[in-house]
Design a protein around this motif. Structure first.
Motif, short mmCIF file in Angstrom:
data_model
loop_
_atom_site.label_atom_id
_atom_site.label_comp_id
_atom_site.label_asym_id
_atom_site.label_seq_id
_atom_site.Cartn_x
_atom_site.Cartn_y
_atom_site.Cartn_z
N PHE A 1 46.40 34.61 51.33
CA PHE A 1 45.15 35.31 51.70
C PHE A 1 43.96 34.36 51.68
CE2 PHE A 1 41.18 37.36 50.60
CZ PHE A 1 41.10 38.36 51.55
N ILE A 2 43.84 33.60 50.60
CA ILE A 2 42.60 32.86 50.39
C ILE A 2 42.42 31.76 51.45
CG2 ILE A 2 43.21 30.93 48.80
CD1 ILE A 2 40.45 33.51 48.12
N ASN B 1 36.37 43.40 29.17
CA ASN B 1 36.41 44.36 30.29
C ASN B 1 36.79 45.75 29.82
OD1 ASN B 1 35.93 44.94 33.00
ND2 ASN B 1 38.07 44.68 33.56
N THR C 1 43.70 34.87 37.28
CA THR C 1 42.98 36.08 37.72
C THR C 1 43.97 37.21 38.02
OG1 THR C 1 42.97 35.22 39.98
CG2 THR C 1 40.98 34.85 38.67
N PHE D 1 48.48 35.33 47.01
CA PHE D 1 47.04 35.08 46.86
C PHE D 1 46.62 33.89 47.71
CE2 PHE D 1 44.17 32.13 44.58
CZ PHE D 1 42.98 32.78 44.83
N LEU E 1 47.95 43.00 47.31
CA LEU E 1 47.27 42.57 48.52
C LEU E 1 48.23 42.64 49.69
CD1 LEU E 1 45.79 39.36 47.02
CD2 LEU E 1 44.87 41.67 47.01
N SER F 1 37.50 34.61 37.06
CA SER F 1 37.40 35.00 38.47
C SER F 1 37.65 33.73 39.28
CB SER F 1 36.04 35.60 38.78
OG SER F 1 35.04 34.61 38.63
N TYR F 2 37.59 33.86 40.60
CA TYR F 2 37.91 32.71 41.47
C TYR F 2 37.17 31.45 41.00
CZ TYR F 2 38.55 29.77 45.55
OH TYR F 2 38.89 28.72 46.37
N THR G 1 43.95 29.27 39.43
CA THR G 1 42.95 30.32 39.58
C THR G 1 43.63 31.62 40.01
OG1 THR G 1 40.59 30.43 40.08
CG2 THR G 1 42.03 30.30 41.98
N ASP H 1 40.84 33.52 54.17
CA ASP H 1 39.50 33.98 53.83
C ASP H 1 38.51 32.83 53.73
OD1 ASP H 1 37.92 36.32 53.16
OD2 ASP H 1 37.72 35.45 51.16
N TYR I 1 37.40 49.47 45.68
CA TYR I 1 36.10 49.57 45.03
C TYR I 1 34.99 49.40 46.05
CZ TYR I 1 36.77 44.59 45.35
OH TYR I 1 37.01 43.34 45.84
N ARG J 1 36.18 46.62 37.01
CA ARG J 1 37.24 46.19 37.91
C ARG J 1 37.84 44.89 37.37
NH1 ARG J 1 38.09 50.73 40.91
NH2 ARG J 1 36.16 51.45 41.84
N TRP J 2 39.11 44.67 37.66
CA TRP J 2 39.78 43.43 37.26
C TRP J 2 39.75 42.45 38.42
CZ3 TRP J 2 40.98 42.42 32.37
CH2 TRP J 2 41.09 43.50 31.48
N PRO J 3 39.83 41.16 38.12
CA PRO J 3 39.73 40.18 39.22
C PRO J 3 40.78 40.42 40.31
CG PRO J 3 40.33 39.11 37.13
CD PRO J 3 39.91 40.50 36.81
N TYR J 4 41.98 40.89 39.92
CA TYR J 4 43.03 41.06 40.93
C TYR J 4 42.80 42.29 41.80
CZ TYR J 4 44.63 43.56 36.74
OH TYR J 4 44.69 44.35 35.62
N GLU J 5 41.77 43.07 41.51
CA GLU J 5 41.42 44.16 42.43
C GLU J 5 40.66 43.64 43.65
OE1 GLU J 5 40.27 48.06 40.59
OE2 GLU J 5 40.29 46.87 38.75
N SER J 6 40.25 42.39 43.61
CA SER J 6 39.60 41.75 44.76
C SER J 6 40.59 40.77 45.37
CB SER J 6 38.35 41.01 44.29
OG SER J 6 38.05 39.92 45.15
N PRO J 7 40.82 40.85 46.67
CA PRO J 7 41.79 39.90 47.27
C PRO J 7 41.33 38.45 47.13
CG PRO J 7 40.60 41.13 48.97
CD PRO J 7 40.25 41.75 47.66
N ARG J 8 40.01 38.24 47.02
CA ARG J 8 39.53 36.88 46.83
C ARG J 8 39.16 36.64 45.36
NH1 ARG J 8 36.43 39.76 49.78
NH2 ARG J 8 37.27 38.89 51.71
N ARG J 9 39.61 37.52 44.51
CA ARG J 9 39.45 37.38 43.05
C ARG J 9 37.99 37.18 42.64
NH1 ARG J 9 45.03 36.46 41.56
NH2 ARG J 9 46.06 37.69 43.17
#
Lengths: 551, 217
Positions: free
Chosen positions: B80-81, B169, B156, B77, B2, A362-363, B152, B84, B25, A34-42
């Motif tokens: 969102f963050i 990756n 990302t 981003f 997002l 990542s974040y 960041t 979060d 995922y 998975r890439w970091p941008y696939e997670s909303p919180r990276r």
């Protein structure tokens, strides 16, 4: 391991797991690639997943609705992963055998206790585990670091070559690491490592060890009669009027109802502390202080590894040419303990792990992007295009090392039932009581001195201040290294131990503990390989005892 | 994706997208629920989002070669963050308000409405820790946080990873540091060490050992 050995011996096995089913091969469970941008919180960590969005371990330091407590003055960290395979889905894959000295530390330094078994008792099982599961490493013939049946290790990465050079100059050994990752085929079923460096996300090709992918699934596939009960939270082991186990009581997390599962034999492998919790909560007229607790030692001698770290900035690693150096999911080189024969102000030893490289962002990546200008010169902060240059200048230029050491088990470091707190299933929770001793603090001091020497010898600039006495030399809080062991320690004397040398309860012949609870001490070696070897050995014994009708 | 694009104000239309905006995922039920709730929340208002977009563009503008923070949808981003990670909320809200107060005093306009040169003049006073005047410290705190979140968020993102040049990756066969890099670094593998390591041609055959643990193939 017990599931595989017992199922293949023809037993009917029911596996109870307190979390959901997990198989990294299924795309909806897959975090790999998975890439970091696939997670909303990276990929950032959260209360729901302590090691970040892509880490395979559900839960972590916090599990909602399932708390634990610390006694006043204790700061124990407890990492739990509720899912099939548990923490083996994300662990570091560092697979070290205990050596002959590691089973007999009392004979060496007079502290703690010797194990009732020695290296020769466990060696045949280490050999079998190596061949069944696979571990890379190299034959080095080093005292107390036994060689095994190794797959060849991967070549060092650039930052690791700097570490090798530093260690050589400082006169400290450094050898290829020993990780349970398949650099070479071990059988036709499991895949080969494709060097994504993401073992902690769980491997869809099963190229690293986790208990689901390498033991439970193969046991099912081999025709073993294995039944999985997931989301099944065991509350206690039930016993008859003679005190013999009759099965377990569990709560089905889906319908929230309580069930009883009958069994002829019960194997506990819930993690050292969770197993102790189940036993202490299993009170009956025969087992008044909890199952197997006539010695009063269930939960006692809890001990974790020590840890401390330091990092260095290496100017030659600035402005790197970029290539894929993800490598395996962990270090390619490490330093085993080298001072068994030295006179030091602390007992036992530690090994050194290495980290660094041009990893996937990542974040947190890019925070304080040019702090290293303090070392090199240039403005701190700023905005605009210069930030892009700063990021690229310093990408992959920092190398870190971490010590992981052996603590001395203490009777007064323990977990117990907290009678005042229950979890959402109504089960009384654990309360921890744990203090490091001067031994661990002195060991951390030695680590910091070593780190300074080795990292200085790389030619780089050490980062941050050297942790001093006020912070116990950077010693991690107990539990943080996630090597909880010792809560049901083995021994020959039932007054002084919980299980016998075959992981069988002294007080209850048809209950075995096959996690790290029976460890008398844990060396500076990560516990997994020894858990596996002892579980195989105990399972063989169990099968033999059943055949002889002794159980 | 997002939420919808980075243009200010558009996040209010994010709600219908949120369902399919959930990560594709392995998430536990608790995680899915949490993310869904956070995506549906609104914290930052339109003015705050526009000011954040302006700051993002100042911190990482596009170059002739590659997109900047806005192309990488960094404001979305950050939107969102901040929801979060609630520890960002007060510092960002308060910091942005301080920035507008400061701008209003100096130019009688909010930060997002002053000219680029005027914006840069303010940034120059708050973007260099160690050189900030005491009464401008709230601005430095905000700017440092915004710089961290912008970088960041950018590195990302797909755009940022391309800018960085990260090459991993993907499935591959690691066979050591490329020779040209070793040459540049003046380093070489020790022959004894190399002899222990896996050769790519050796990977595919199932391992066999002699009784002493020596690998035969």
């Amino acid at each position: 391991m017990a599931t595989k050995i017992l199922a293949e011996a023809g037993f009917d096995v029911a596996v109870l797991e307190a979390g959901p089913f997990f198989d990294p091969k299924q795309d909806e469970h897959r975090n790999q690639f998975r890439w970091p941008y696939e997670s909303p919180r990276r990929g950032a960590s959260s209360d729901r997943r302590s090691f970040g969005d892509f880490d395979a371990a559900y839960g972590g330091w916090n599990i909602e609705g399932e708390p634990f407590t610390n006694a006043e003055g204790t700061d124990f960290w407890w990492f739990r992963s509720r899912m099939l395979g548990g923490r083996t889905n994300h662990w570091g894959r560092i697979s070290l055998r205990f050596g002959p000295l590691d089973f007999k530390r009392k004979s060496v330094d007079g502290l703690g206790d010797d194990w009732p078994i020695g290296y020769d008792d466990v060696k045949p099982y280490y050999d079998k585990v190596d061949k069944l599961i696979g571990v890379f490493g190299s034959r080095e013939n080093i005292k107390n670091e036994p060689d095994g049946f190794f797959l060849p290790p991967p070549k060092p990465r650039l930052h690791e070559m700097y570490y090798i050079n530093g260690a050589r100059k400082a006169g400290i050994p450094v050898i290829p690491s020993r990780l349970s990752i398949l650099t070479k085929r071990i059988n036709e079923e499991r895949g080969l490592c494709f060097y994504c460096g993401q073992c902690n996300r769980a491997c869809q090709w099963y190229a690293d060890f986790s208990s689901g992918t390498c033991l439970i699934f193969p046991a099912q596939k081999n025709g073993g009669r294995v039944q999985l009960f997931t989301d099944a939270m065991v509350s206690e082991v039930t016993t008859d009027k003679e005190g013999k186990a009759t099965g377990v009581t569990y709560i089905n997390k889906q319908d929230k109802k309580t069930y009883h599962l009958k069994a002829k034999t019960v194997v506990l492998a819930a993690s050292a502390c969770s197993t102790a919790r189940i036993m202490l909560n299993s009170k009956s007229s025969v087992h008044q202080d909890g199952l197997g607790n006539s010695s009063g030692l269930v939960g006692r001698y809890l001990h974790d590894s020590t840890g401390a770290s330091r990092a260095v900035f290496i100017p030659q690693l600035m402005d790197r040419k970029i290539y894929n150096e993800d490598g395996v999911g962990g270090m390619h080189v490490y330093t085993p303990w080298w001072l068994n024969d030295a006179k030091l102000d602390f007992p036992r030893g530690y090994h050194i792990e290495v980290w660094g490289g041009m990893g996937m962002p990542s974040y947190g990546f890019g925070f304080n992007p040019n702090d290293l200008n303090k070392v090199v010169g240039g403005a701190i902060g700023g905005y605009g295009d210069s930030l892009r240059d700063d990021i690229k200048k310093y990408y992959g230029s920092v190398v870190g090392i971490s010590g992981r050491g052996e603590s001395v088990p203490q009777r007064d470091n323990y977990c117990e039932i907290d009678n005042e707190v229950v979890d959402q299933w109504g089960i009384p929770v654990l309360k921890f009581n744990y203090q490091w001793t001067k031994h661990e603090v002195n060991q951390a001091k030695h680590m910091q001195d070593t780190f300074e020497e080795v990292l200085s010898a790389t030619g780089g600039t050490l980062l941050g201040d050297k942790p001093g006495k006020d912070s116990d030399y950077g010693l991690t809080a107990p539990g943080q290294i996630i090597h909880e062991v010792g809560t049901t320690r083995m021994g020959n004397d039932p007054k002084n131990s919980v299980t016998n040398k075959y992981n069988q309860l002294h007080d209850c012949e048809n209950v075995f503990v096959m996690d790290a609870g029976p460890f008398v001490s844990q060396a500076d070696k990560n516990p997994t390989w020894t858990i596996l070897a002892l579980a195989w050995r105990a399972s063989d014994y169990l099968v033999e005892q059943v055949k002889k009708r002794n159980i | 994706m997002l939420v919808t694009g980075c243009a200010p104000g558009e996040t209010q239309t994010a709600e219908p997208v949120a369902e399919e905006g959930l990560p594709g995922y392995g998430r536990t039920e608790a995680e899915k629920l949490h993310d869904k709730e956070v995506l549906a929340e609104v914290f930052l208002n339109e003015n705050e989002l526009e000011t954040i977009a302006a700051l993002c563009d100042l911190i990482l503008p596009a170059t002739a070669m590659i997109g900047g923070a806005l192309e990488a949808e960094v404001p979305a981003f950050i939107e969102f963050i901040v929801k979060d990670m609630p520890n960002h909320q007060l510092p960002i809200r308060g910091g942005l308000a301080w920035l507008d107060n400061h701008s209003l005093k100096a130019h009688n306009l909010e930060f997002k409405k002053i000219t680029l040169d005027q914006q840069k003049a303010i940034c120059d006073q708050i973007a260099y820790p160690g050189k900030t005047a005491p009464d401008m410290m709230p601005g430095e705190k905000l700017f440092t946080r915004m710089r961290n979140l912008t970088l960041t968020g950018y590195y990302t993102s797909k755009v940022g990873i391309e800018d960085l040049g990260y090459k991993g990756n993907v499935a591959n066969t690691w066979d050591g540091v490329p020779q040209e890099i070793l040459d540049e670094q003046g380093l070489a593998y020790e022959p004894e060490w190399l002899a222990k390591c896996i050769k790519p041609s050796q990977r595919g055959s199932v391992a066999e050992w002699d009784a002493d643990g020596n690998l035969l193939n």
